[in-house]
Motif scaffolding. Structure first.
Motif, PDB file in Angstrom:
ATOM      1  N   TRP A 119       1.459 -80.624   3.029  1.00 59.10           N
ATOM      2  CA  TRP A 119       0.943 -79.828   2.088  1.00 59.10           C
ATOM      3  C   TRP A 119      -0.558 -79.562   1.879  1.00 59.10           C
ATOM      4  N   GLU A 120      -1.249 -80.851   1.977  1.00 61.78           N
ATOM      5  CA  GLU A 120      -2.518 -81.018   1.960  1.00 61.78           C
ATOM      6  C   GLU A 120      -3.439 -80.545   3.251  1.00 61.78           C
ATOM      7  N   ARG A 121      -2.545 -80.318   4.242  1.00 63.45           N
ATOM      8  CA  ARG A 121      -3.352 -79.773   5.662  1.00 63.45           C
ATOM      9  C   ARG A 121      -3.097 -78.194   5.553  1.00 63.45           C
ATOM     10  N   ASP A 123      -3.439 -74.151   4.753  1.00 65.02           N
ATOM     11  CA  ASP A 123      -4.546 -73.164   3.889  1.00 65.02           C
ATOM     12  C   ASP A 123      -4.085 -72.683   2.758  1.00 65.02           C
ATOM     13  N   ARG A 124      -4.531 -71.924   1.990  1.00 65.06           N
ATOM     14  CA  ARG A 124      -4.027 -71.537   0.655  1.00 65.06           C
ATOM     15  C   ARG A 124      -3.299 -70.404   0.969  1.00 65.06           C
ATOM     16  N   THR A 127      -0.018 -72.286   1.484  1.00 62.05           N
ATOM     17  CA  THR A 127       0.697 -72.974   0.340  1.00 62.05           C
ATOM     18  C   THR A 127       1.212 -71.997  -0.575  1.00 62.05           C
ATOM     19  N   GLY A 174      -4.142 -76.929  -8.996  1.00 61.02           N
ATOM     20  CA  GLY A 174      -4.472 -77.035  -7.252  1.00 61.02           C
ATOM     21  C   GLY A 174      -4.647 -78.344  -6.753  1.00 61.02           C
ATOM     22  N   GLN A 175      -3.655 -79.264  -7.256  1.00 63.31           N
ATOM     23  CA  GLN A 175      -3.293 -80.492  -6.639  1.00 63.31           C
ATOM     24  C   GLN A 175      -3.255 -80.328  -5.056  1.00 63.31           C
ATOM     25  N   THR A 176      -3.909 -81.277  -4.353  1.00 61.09           N
ATOM     26  CA  THR A 176      -3.564 -81.407  -2.937  1.00 61.09           C
ATOM     27  C   THR A 176      -2.212 -82.000  -2.378  1.00 61.09           C
ATOM     28  N   ARG A 177      -1.695 -82.806  -3.275  1.00 59.78           N
ATOM     29  CA  ARG A 177      -0.415 -83.475  -3.283  1.00 59.78           C
ATOM     30  C   ARG A 177       0.625 -82.969  -4.203  1.00 59.78           C
TER      31      ARG A 177
END
Length: 424
Positions: A119-121, A123-124, A127, A174-177
């Motif tokens: 998920w963290e890799r 782009d918006r 996601t 907006g969590q990265t995980r």
């Protein structure tokens, strides 16, 4: 010898299932291949199988699963209610996974699934795309779970659940995980709402929130207690081996308790979970997904029917062959009263499958078959007469073509498909 006999009409691709009684030729089943052949009027790979108990439904399904392995297909049984697929699973050296009261197995129907990977890799844009898929699936499931308890699920409830899910998973901030979410977490957020949630859902006060969401909270709370407690309210403990030829999720322990409604809810949870883990299937990962005893789910009402409906509509995109078994065509219509929205949606379900297999039925079902599926009198007689005289006989409806087929089992398959131990 009569020389003007009809030809087979279908190419010899896919699993050889038996023989065409009219032509004498071999009959092959290849739902995905039929889609890619413009001469065959099939646009989706879904297969509905109807048949009176004891006419050979499960034997036909097992034979199809086994024979499609050589073409790269693996099978996923989302809810083996009667443990009918244990033998085939063990024969393929795969231990069935059991879910039921007192058993350690857990499935989280709100599992984000493979869409949460890396998920963290992303782009918006990516996601956002994945989040939309996840939230839509979750919302459909919760709508079905709540609706199955005769609790209305209006746009207001949908808005509240959407906010809760976005907050819990970390999408709002907006969590990265992504944080794993379970049904008890959703229930707790509703039972102890934050000020932000109350304001975001446009309630004047916390008490106003409580008063408005009480039926919703009670409906979700009931899923965390009673017969379903401990089954679908914790992180998943089942990690599928996608390299295995089959994966079977047994619900027999729950079915043995005699609560059909609980089994129906469990099937709905498993179907949603199964859809989630197939959303990122690799190209070429071909799967046969069995939805056995689907009538138990559709009988829960209109929202449960909608959930199954959405699962089937994605089959073409997912590249899966969806097999749905019913006893008779009227089973889906038990979702609601005659003429109701539930009954109409359930009736439309019958048109989401371009392949329908009609095994033996009693006489009284004949008129029902003709009315719902547009059978001629001769075709009705085939189902109520010829097909009742031996197991494995069926009228196959492939698009607008009809075939009179006798399934043939090998000795090994006959042993693996024998299900009459209890009555022998």
């Amino acid at each position: 010898m009569w020389p003007l006999i009809a030809g087979d009409g279908l190419p010899p691709t896919g699993a050889p299932m038996g023989f065409n009684v009219l032509s004498g030729g071999s009959f092959y089943c290849d739902p995905m291949g039929w889609i890619n052949d413009d001469t065959i009027p099939v646009t989706n790979p879904n297969v509905f199988i109807f048949g009176k108990p004891g006419r050979g439904k499960s034997a036909l399904v097992k034979a199809f699963m086994l024979r499609m392995i050589r073409f790269g297909y693996r099978s996923l049984v989302l809810g083996d209610v009667k443990d009918e697929y244990e033998d085939i699973s063990r024969a393929l050296r795969v231990e069935p996974y059991r879910i039921g009261p007192g058993l350690p197995g857990r499935i989280n129907p709100l599992d984000a699934g493979p869409l949460a990977m890396d998920w963290e890799r992303q782009d918006r844009t990516e996601t956002a795309r994945r989040a939309a898929v996840i939230f839509n699936r979750w919302l459909a499931l919760i709508r079905g779970l709540v609706g199955s308890q005769q609790v209305p699920f209006t746009p207001t409830e949908a808005r509240v659940i959407n906010h809760v899910l976005r907050d819990l998973i970390g999408w709002t901030n907006g969590q990265t995980r992504l944080t794993p979410v379970t049904i008890p977490m959703v229930w707790k957020s509703l039972d102890d709402p934050s000020e932000d949630l109350v304001a975001a859902c446009r309630y004047e006060s916390q008490q106003d929130f409580y008063d408005s969401t009480r039926p919703l909270r009670d409906a979700l709370g009931s899923l965390c207690e009673g017969e379903l407690e401990g089954l679908f309210d914790a992180p998943s403990t089942f990690e599928p081996n996608w390299r295995a030829p089959i994966q079977t999720l047994s619900l027999n322990a729950l079915h043995s308790a005699g609560n059909e409604a609980a089994v129906g809810i469990a099937l709905m949870c498993l179907n949603s979970w199964g859809q989630g883990i197939r959303e990122m299937a690799e190209v070429g990962d071909r799967r046969i997904v069995l939805r056995d005893e689907a009538w138990m789910q559709t009988r829960l009402g209109v929202e449960a029917v909608k959930t199954l409906d959405s699962n089937l509509r994605l089959s073409r995109n997912d590249g899966d062959i969806q097999l749905v078994t019913y006893h008779k065509p009227s089973d889906p219509l038990s979702a609601g009263d005659q003429g109701s929205q539930a009954a109409q949606i359930a009736k439309d379900l019958l048109h989401l499958a371009d392949v329908r297999i009609l095994m033996g039925q009693d006489e009284e079902v004949g008129t029902e078959l003709g009315h719902l599926l547009g059978l001629t009198r001769m075709q009705q007689d085939l189902v109520t007469g010829w097909a009742m005289q031996d197991k494995g006989r069926a009228l196959w409806m492939v698009g607008d073509q009809r075939f009179k087929v006798q399934t043939v089992l090998t000795p090994v398959e006959r042993r693996l498909t024998y299900t009459n131990d209890a009555v022998a």
